[in-house]
Scaffold this active site. Structure first.
Site, PDB file in Angstrom:
ATOM      1  N   LYS A 197      -8.923   7.412  -3.933  1.00 46.73           N
ATOM      2  CA  LYS A 197      -7.544   7.102  -5.038  1.00 46.73           C
ATOM      3  C   LYS A 197      -7.703   7.328  -6.627  1.00 46.73           C
ATOM      4  O   LYS A 197      -9.305   7.970  -6.671  1.00 46.73           O
ATOM      5  CB  LYS A 197      -6.839   5.780  -5.202  1.00 46.73           C
ATOM      6  CG  LYS A 197      -7.051   5.255  -3.711  1.00 46.73           C
ATOM      7  CD  LYS A 197      -5.584   5.581  -3.016  1.00 46.73           C
ATOM      8  CE  LYS A 197      -5.597   5.684  -1.418  1.00 46.73           C
ATOM      9  NZ  LYS A 197      -5.366   4.456  -0.528  1.00 46.73           N
TER      10      LYS A 197
HETATM   11  C1  LIG Z   1      -5.355   3.569   0.863  1.00 44.86           C
HETATM   12  C2  LIG Z   1      -3.952   2.609   0.562  1.00 44.86           C
HETATM   13  C3  LIG Z   1      -3.570   1.393   1.149  1.00 44.86           C
HETATM   14  C4  LIG Z   1      -4.578   0.646   1.606  1.00 44.86           C
HETATM   15  O1  LIG Z   1      -5.383   0.549   0.249  1.00 44.86           O
HETATM   16  P1  LIG Z   1      -6.824   0.318   0.798  1.00 44.86           P
HETATM   17  O2  LIG Z   1      -7.404  -0.490  -0.643  1.00 44.86           O
HETATM   18  O3  LIG Z   1      -7.831   0.907   1.371  1.00 44.86           O
HETATM   19  O4  LIG Z   1      -6.838  -1.338   1.731  1.00 44.86           O
HETATM   20  C5  LIG Z   1      -2.395   0.980   1.583  1.00 44.86           C
HETATM   21  N1  LIG Z   1      -1.464   1.726   1.672  1.00 44.86           N
HETATM   22  C6  LIG Z   1      -1.413   3.526   0.802  1.00 44.86           C
HETATM   23  C7  LIG Z   1       0.083   4.242   0.614  1.00 44.86           C
HETATM   24  C8  LIG Z   1      -2.516   3.883   0.533  1.00 44.86           C
HETATM   25  O5  LIG Z   1      -2.727   5.008   0.948  1.00 44.86           O
END
Ligand SMILES: *Cc1c(COP(=O)(O)O)cnc(C)c1O
Length: 382
Positions: free
Chosen positions: A185
């Site tokens: 991210k």
């Molecule tokens: C990464 C992501 C999540 C979940 O996040 P985690 O930190 O991996 O639990 C949820 N929704 C979207 C759209 C994501 O890209």
């Protein structure tokens, strides 16, 4: 298939200031429930222009907290776009609710507000918008619809930290916004997540929900010299450690620059594909600032000698970590079996799914690596 990926689709940036900030906290008294937690929340609230920020252990926990805050329970329906990570839908299931899948717009893959309206019933309790690839959804139209039906909007903004919509930062666009700090991210804490809101009741519930439903935390009890605590409601252990929060504070400072780096890479891709009729980048709307967590193209096989699947294989064989975001959630066996989802429910998403490909994009990506990705794609079409 070549398993050696030399250019991943996403990757963290960690420098010495990040490392030093973590080491400093490792040497301090508080590894968890310490002062860094509030510091990170405070910095995040300033960045996202929100009253409250609640840090949690990952983005999935953030979504779960948001569902708990608005009181989702058995019998409740929550409308979500089908093009998203499974966690968006799963968080509704955690609370015993029913996810209802809405279609997406063909050119942006953002939730289709008209389809949201079609899928509303008397049991609809909330709408989730996903800021797909880093582009905020159409919050003006979503707010208009939601206020007509008196429903809260949750923004799954896991892709979009650092972006904005009509001059307002992501994090201030919905009743609740959720974030992830997974390494792919836009900023990372290893694992980590956050919820922003301006609603004090929601915030209070989430502070409890991330800490077993207990009304005081360890540090507060220690200050008061008391062993007594009470559990008011069921909760979880969704806390994030202080050294992770320290990393988050350090990362957040660099985010605006990283978003510009991502935008530069995206615009280089856009230009390179502008004369190739079968490569259609997902469009970026005018009144938004796109955070470009992902750079997604569609491959139109009517123009091309290759389809998405063969392009995927050819690029992977060259060590390029292309990916597909996402298979529609209503295609997953769990949802087919438990919620009777079927093909045809979201036709635009279903046809887009066969064409989409995510290309590598991350702040430290070199121009040479990007040019290699572009050349490799053009070569596949010759
Ligand atoms: C990464 C992501 C999540 C979940 O996040 P985690 O930190 O991996 O639990 C949820 N929704 C979207 C759209 C994501 O890209």
């Amino acid at each position: 298939m070549n398993s050696k990926i030399t250019i991943p689709y996403g990757r963290q940036s960690i420098d010495n200031s990040d490392i030093e900030s973590v080491v400093e906290i490792l040497k301090s008294d508080w590894l968890t429930t310490g002062p860094e937690v509030e510091k990170f929340e405070h910095a995040f609230s300033n960045f996202a222009n929100s009253k409250y920020s609640i840090v949690v252990s990952n983005g999935t926990a953030a979504l779960h907290c948001a569902m708990a805050a608005i009181g989702i329970g058995p019998g409740d329906e929550v409308i979500i776009p089908t093009i998203t990570f499974v966690a968006t839908a799963n968080s509704v299931v955690f609370q015993g609710g029913t996810p209802v899948f809405a279609d997406v717009e063909n050119d942006t893959l953002l939730i289709d507000v008209k389809d949201v309206e079609k899928k509303m019933t008397s049991r609809t309790k909330a709408i989730v918008a996903v800021d797909y690839a880093g582009q905020p959804a159409d919050y003006s139209r979503l707010q208009a619809l939601a206020s007509q039906y008196k429903l809260p909007i949750i923004a799954d903004a896991c892709h979009a930290i650092g972006g904005s919509y009509k001059g307002k930062p992501v994090g201030a666009l919905a009743d609740l916004s959720t974030f992830s700090f997974h390494p792919v991210k836009n900023i990372t804490t290893g694992e980590g997540g956050m919820i922003t809101t301006n609603n004090q009741n929601f915030a209070k519930r989430m502070y409890l929900f991330r800490n077993h439903g207990i009304t005081t935390d360890f540090r507060q009890r220690e200050k008061q010299g008391s062993w007594h605590y009470e559990m008011a409601e069921i909760g979880y252990n969704y806390r994030l450690s202080d050294f992770q929060c320290a990393l988050g504070i350090s990362q957040l400072k660099k985010l605006p620059g990283w978003v510009r780096d991502r935008q530069k890479i995206a615009s280089h891709y856009d230009k390179s594909f502008s004369n190739i009729p079968g490569v259609i980048p997902i469009i970026s709307k005018k009144d938004i600032n796109h955070a470009y967590h992902l750079y997604v193209i569609k491959i139109d096989p009517n123009f091309m000698s290759v389809d998405r699947d063969s392009l995927f294989t050819q690029l992977r064989n060259k060590g390029i970590g292309v990916n597909v975001h996402y298979m529609p959630v209503h295609y997953h066996p769990f949802y087919v079996k438990k919620y009777n989802t079927t093909p045809g429910m979201c036709p635009v998403a279903e046809s887009a799914y066969k064409q989409i490909l995510s290309l590598p994009i991350y702040p430290d990506m070199s121009v040479q690596d990007q040019d290699f990705v572009i050349k490799s794609i053009l070569d596949c079409f010759e």
